[in-house]
Write a protein that holds these residues in place. Structure first.
Motif, PDB file in Angstrom:
ATOM      1  N   GLU A 177      10.003   3.618  -5.031  1.00 13.70           N
ATOM      2  CA  GLU A 177      10.240   2.163  -4.522  1.00 13.70           C
ATOM      3  C   GLU A 177      11.376   2.370  -3.300  1.00 13.70           C
ATOM      4  OE1 GLU A 177       9.891   2.420  -7.672  1.00 13.70           O
ATOM      5  OE2 GLU A 177       8.191   0.957  -8.249  1.00 13.70           O
ATOM      6  N   ILE A 178      12.242   3.281  -3.534  1.00 14.19           N
ATOM      7  CA  ILE A 178      13.484   3.441  -2.725  1.00 14.19           C
ATOM      8  C   ILE A 178      13.316   4.632  -1.641  1.00 14.19           C
ATOM      9  CG2 ILE A 178      15.322   2.258  -4.022  1.00 14.19           C
ATOM     10  CD1 ILE A 178      16.282   4.670  -5.094  1.00 14.19           C
ATOM     11  N   ASP A 179      12.238   5.156  -1.888  1.00  9.05           N
ATOM     12  CA  ASP A 179      11.883   6.373  -0.840  1.00  9.05           C
ATOM     13  C   ASP A 179      11.790   5.740   0.516  1.00  9.05           C
ATOM     14  OD1 ASP A 179      12.498   8.623  -2.379  1.00  9.05           O
ATOM     15  OD2 ASP A 179      10.582   8.453  -3.393  1.00  9.05           O
ATOM     16  N   THR A 180      11.977   6.705   1.401  1.00  6.85           N
ATOM     17  CA  THR A 180      11.812   6.338   2.906  1.00  6.85           C
ATOM     18  C   THR A 180      10.464   6.047   3.261  1.00  6.85           C
ATOM     19  OG1 THR A 180      13.881   7.582   3.346  1.00  6.85           O
ATOM     20  CG2 THR A 180      12.498   7.005   5.345  1.00  6.85           C
ATOM     21  N   VAL A 181      10.515   4.903   3.991  1.00  8.74           N
ATOM     22  CA  VAL A 181       8.932   4.499   4.403  1.00  8.74           C
ATOM     23  C   VAL A 181       8.802   4.941   5.914  1.00  8.74           C
ATOM     24  CG1 VAL A 181       8.354   2.651   3.101  1.00  8.74           C
ATOM     25  CG2 VAL A 181       9.731   2.247   4.959  1.00  8.74           C
ATOM     26  N   ASN A 182       7.710   5.317   6.086  1.00  8.10           N
ATOM     27  CA  ASN A 182       7.070   5.897   7.714  1.00  8.10           C
ATOM     28  C   ASN A 182       5.804   5.986   7.788  1.00  8.10           C
ATOM     29  OD1 ASN A 182       7.493   6.905  10.266  1.00  8.10           O
ATOM     30  ND2 ASN A 182       7.380   9.103   9.380  1.00  8.10           N
ATOM     31  N   PRO A 183       5.105   4.711   7.994  1.00  9.97           N
ATOM     32  CA  PRO A 183       3.670   4.683   8.076  1.00  9.97           C
ATOM     33  C   PRO A 183       3.082   5.256   9.159  1.00  9.97           C
ATOM     34  CG  PRO A 183       4.604   2.327   8.386  1.00  9.97           C
ATOM     35  CD  PRO A 183       5.697   3.429   8.105  1.00  9.97           C
ATOM     36  N   LEU A 184       1.721   5.804   9.010  1.00  7.52           N
ATOM     37  CA  LEU A 184       1.191   6.800  10.094  1.00  7.52           C
ATOM     38  C   LEU A 184       0.588   5.838  11.125  1.00  7.52           C
ATOM     39  CD1 LEU A 184       0.397   9.960   7.966  1.00  7.52           C
ATOM     40  CD2 LEU A 184       2.470   9.519   9.419  1.00  7.52           C
ATOM     41  N   GLY A 185       0.119   4.876  10.689  1.00  5.64           N
ATOM     42  CA  GLY A 185      -1.009   4.007  11.498  1.00  5.64           C
ATOM     43  C   GLY A 185      -0.701   2.390  11.410  1.00  5.64           C
ATOM     44  N   VAL A 186      -1.750   1.644  12.234  1.00  8.58           N
ATOM     45  CA  VAL A 186      -1.415   0.236  12.313  1.00  8.58           C
ATOM     46  C   VAL A 186      -1.528  -0.376  11.041  1.00  8.58           C
ATOM     47  CG1 VAL A 186      -2.632  -1.789  13.320  1.00  8.58           C
ATOM     48  CG2 VAL A 186      -2.313   0.415  14.794  1.00  8.58           C
ATOM     49  N   LYS A 197      -4.492   8.087  10.962  1.00  9.48           N
ATOM     50  CA  LYS A 197      -3.966   9.259  10.232  1.00  9.48           C
ATOM     51  C   LYS A 197      -3.651   8.866   8.736  1.00  9.48           C
ATOM     52  CE  LYS A 197      -1.064  13.040  11.205  1.00  9.48           C
ATOM     53  NZ  LYS A 197       0.278  13.360  11.576  1.00  9.48           N
ATOM     54  N   ARG A 198      -4.198   9.542   7.946  1.00  6.14           N
ATOM     55  CA  ARG A 198      -3.417   8.884   6.451  1.00  6.14           C
ATOM     56  C   ARG A 198      -2.612  10.208   5.927  1.00  6.14           C
ATOM     57  NH1 ARG A 198      -8.278   7.031   7.891  1.00  6.14           N
ATOM     58  NH2 ARG A 198      -9.533   5.395   6.626  1.00  6.14           N
ATOM     59  N   PRO A 199      -1.903   9.470   4.832  1.00  2.00           N
ATOM     60  CA  PRO A 199      -0.894  10.414   4.259  1.00  2.00           C
ATOM     61  C   PRO A 199      -1.525  11.648   3.683  1.00  2.00           C
ATOM     62  CG  PRO A 199      -0.774   8.283   3.319  1.00  2.00           C
ATOM     63  CD  PRO A 199      -1.839   7.957   4.480  1.00  2.00           C
ATOM     64  N   THR A 257       0.763  -1.336   0.240  1.00  2.00           N
ATOM     65  CA  THR A 257      -0.029  -0.119   0.068  1.00  2.00           C
ATOM     66  C   THR A 257       0.854   1.387   0.126  1.00  2.00           C
ATOM     67  OG1 THR A 257      -1.540   1.557   1.479  1.00  2.00           O
ATOM     68  CG2 THR A 257      -0.219  -0.258   2.626  1.00  2.00           C
ATOM     69  N   ASP A 258       0.082   2.238  -0.452  1.00  2.00           N
ATOM     70  CA  ASP A 258       0.850   3.792  -0.545  1.00  2.00           C
ATOM     71  C   ASP A 258       0.736   4.198   1.094  1.00  2.00           C
ATOM     72  OD1 ASP A 258      -1.905   3.609  -0.531  1.00  2.00           O
ATOM     73  OD2 ASP A 258      -2.069   5.785  -0.944  1.00  2.00           O
ATOM     74  N   TYR A 259      -0.073   3.583   2.031  1.00  2.00           N
ATOM     75  CA  TYR A 259       0.015   3.977   3.281  1.00  2.00           C
ATOM     76  C   TYR A 259       1.315   3.646   4.122  1.00  2.00           C
ATOM     77  CZ  TYR A 259      -4.382   5.885   3.015  1.00  2.00           C
ATOM     78  OH  TYR A 259      -5.930   6.475   2.869  1.00  2.00           O
ATOM     79  N   VAL A 260       2.405   3.153   3.478  1.00  5.86           N
ATOM     80  CA  VAL A 260       3.580   2.852   3.990  1.00  5.86           C
ATOM     81  C   VAL A 260       4.349   4.102   4.003  1.00  5.86           C
ATOM     82  CG1 VAL A 260       4.110   0.294   3.221  1.00  5.86           C
ATOM     83  CG2 VAL A 260       4.822   2.289   1.848  1.00  5.86           C
ATOM     84  N   PHE A 261       4.010   5.043   3.293  1.00  7.52           N
ATOM     85  CA  PHE A 261       4.556   6.258   3.452  1.00  7.52           C
ATOM     86  C   PHE A 261       3.698   7.268   4.362  1.00  7.52           C
ATOM     87  CE2 PHE A 261       5.551   4.781  -0.927  1.00  7.52           C
ATOM     88  CZ  PHE A 261       7.017   4.749  -0.696  1.00  7.52           C
ATOM     89  N   ASP A 262       4.564   8.473   4.797  1.00  7.19           N
ATOM     90  CA  ASP A 262       3.906   9.464   5.710  1.00  7.19           C
ATOM     91  C   ASP A 262       3.163  10.716   4.883  1.00  7.19           C
ATOM     92  OD1 ASP A 262       6.028  10.870   5.067  1.00  7.19           O
ATOM     93  OD2 ASP A 262       7.087  10.666   6.888  1.00  7.19           O
TER      94      ASP A 262
END
Ligand SMILES: NC(=O)c1ccc[n+]([C@@H]2O[C@H](COP(=O)([O-])OP(=O)(O)OC[C@H]3O[C@@H](n4cnc5c(N)ncnc54)[C@H](OP(=O)(O)O)[C@@H]3O)[C@@H](O)[C@H]2O)c1
Length: 298
Positions: free
Chosen positions: A125-134, A266-268, A111-116
């Motif tokens: 695909e190599i950008d830093t991930v920072n999910p906002l929720g569970v 929270k959603r990105p 999912t795109d929700y791996v990003f903040d």
């Protein structure tokens, strides 16, 4: 000629799973697995139960496993984190282990929700991930579990999925348009609405290329994360406008902010994904989101 494959499809009644069930038919023998009493299911897999995953894969011995099942209720996930982790984080690792034993290809969706959402240009695909929720955190952990096993895998990250069945924004807007005079829709979250059918068709195209004797592709070296969405970008308000424009009844639409419509998760604010890698390696480019919507509405 393409050598027919034994394909195990998990989650055939979800938005993406349903379309995969149909689009993969020409590729081989598709065996559908999921939980519940549906008569058509050919095997019982509950992703929350690793033994059921191992048992079915060892019995069926597929050459491709398509995992279209997941815990997808983003807000409810905040209250059910243990179950969410079992389904979205642990199960993908078990699937990857079993696929490795069989030298099978695992295709899994993320999912795109791996990003903040702090970007202003499409995520690669190599950008830093920072999910906002569970939900996003569990999906990211599932990705990592697959990568750590180190077999043959494709992780296809998609976004804002809608289709003609299941629970999604398109069907919700169509229902609300018939019921209400006015709809307030969030206008400050930006993404790419993606039709489930196009996700499935792209997946089938990828499989056909990977196993085509003409291309002689090395699955191991192609293993990795790929972004797979319709092209372009919009916000939920504009997406709703495009849906309502084709509805019989047309309620008034009012743009609101995320702050006006608080949700448990929270959603990105921005989660557009760059599809350049998929285009470079497989020559696949999905149409713009509004063209896809027009086709889906037809
Ligand atoms: N929907 C989106 O906007 C979106 C966005 C980005 C990424 N994705 C990803 O894309 C993939 C497909 O999503 P989707 O929208 O097609 O999902 P969906 O329509 O919600 O379908 C999910 C499927 O998973 C099954 N499932 C849930 N828990 C299960 C369990 N414990 N064992 C076996 N099956 C189980 C459900 O079966 P039941 O009917 O039994 O519940 C359902 O058929 C997922 O990996 C999701 O994370 C979705």
């Amino acid at each position: 000629m393409f050598d027919s494959k034994k394909i195990l499809l998990i989650g055939p009644y979800g938005q993406v799973g349903w379309e995969l069930w149909h689009s993969t038919q020409p590729l081989g023998k598709v065996i559908i697995a999921g939980r519940g009493a549906n008569q058509q299911l050919q095997a019982q897999i509950n992703l929350a139960d690793p033994d059921s995953i191992r048992r079915v894969i060892r019995e069926i011995k597929p050459s491709i496993v398509l995992n279209a099942a997941a815990y997808t209720k983003v807000d409810k996930a905040e209250q059910e984190s243990e179950l969410v982790y079992r389904i979205n984080a642990i199960a993908p690792g078990v699937l990857a282990e079993e696929c490795l034993r069989l030298k099978a290809l695992l295709i899994h969706y993320s999912t795109d929700y791996v990003f903040d959402g702090n970007h202003t240009n499409p995520y690669t695909e190599i950008d830093t991930v920072n999910p906002l929720g569970v939900y996003g955190t569990s999906k990211l952990t599932g990705e990592q579990a697959i990568i750590d096993i180190g077999g043959q895998y494709l992780i296809l990250r998609t976004a804002w999925v809608y289709g003609r069945r299941g629970q999604n924004f398109l069907l919700t807007m169509q229902r609300l348009a018939a019921e209400r005079e006015e709809l307030k829709i969030v206008a400050d979250q930006i993404g790419a609405p993606t039709w489930s059918r196009m996700i499935a068709q792209a997946t089938s195209h990828i499989i056909a290329q990977i196993y085509s004797p003409f291309y002689q592709l090395d699955i191991k070296s192609l293993s990795g994360i790929y972004h797979l969405t319709n092209a372009g970008q919009t916000n939920w308000y504009e997406f709703a406008k495009a849906i309502i424009a084709q509805s019989k009844k047309q309620p008034r639409l009012l743009p609101i902010t995320t702050a006006d419509y608080p949700t448990p998760a929270k959603r990105p604010a921005y989660s557009v994904l760059s599809n350049a890698k998929l285009s470079d390696l497989f020559g696949i480019k999905l149409p713009a989101w509004d063209q896809a919507l027009a086709l889906a509405l037809r």
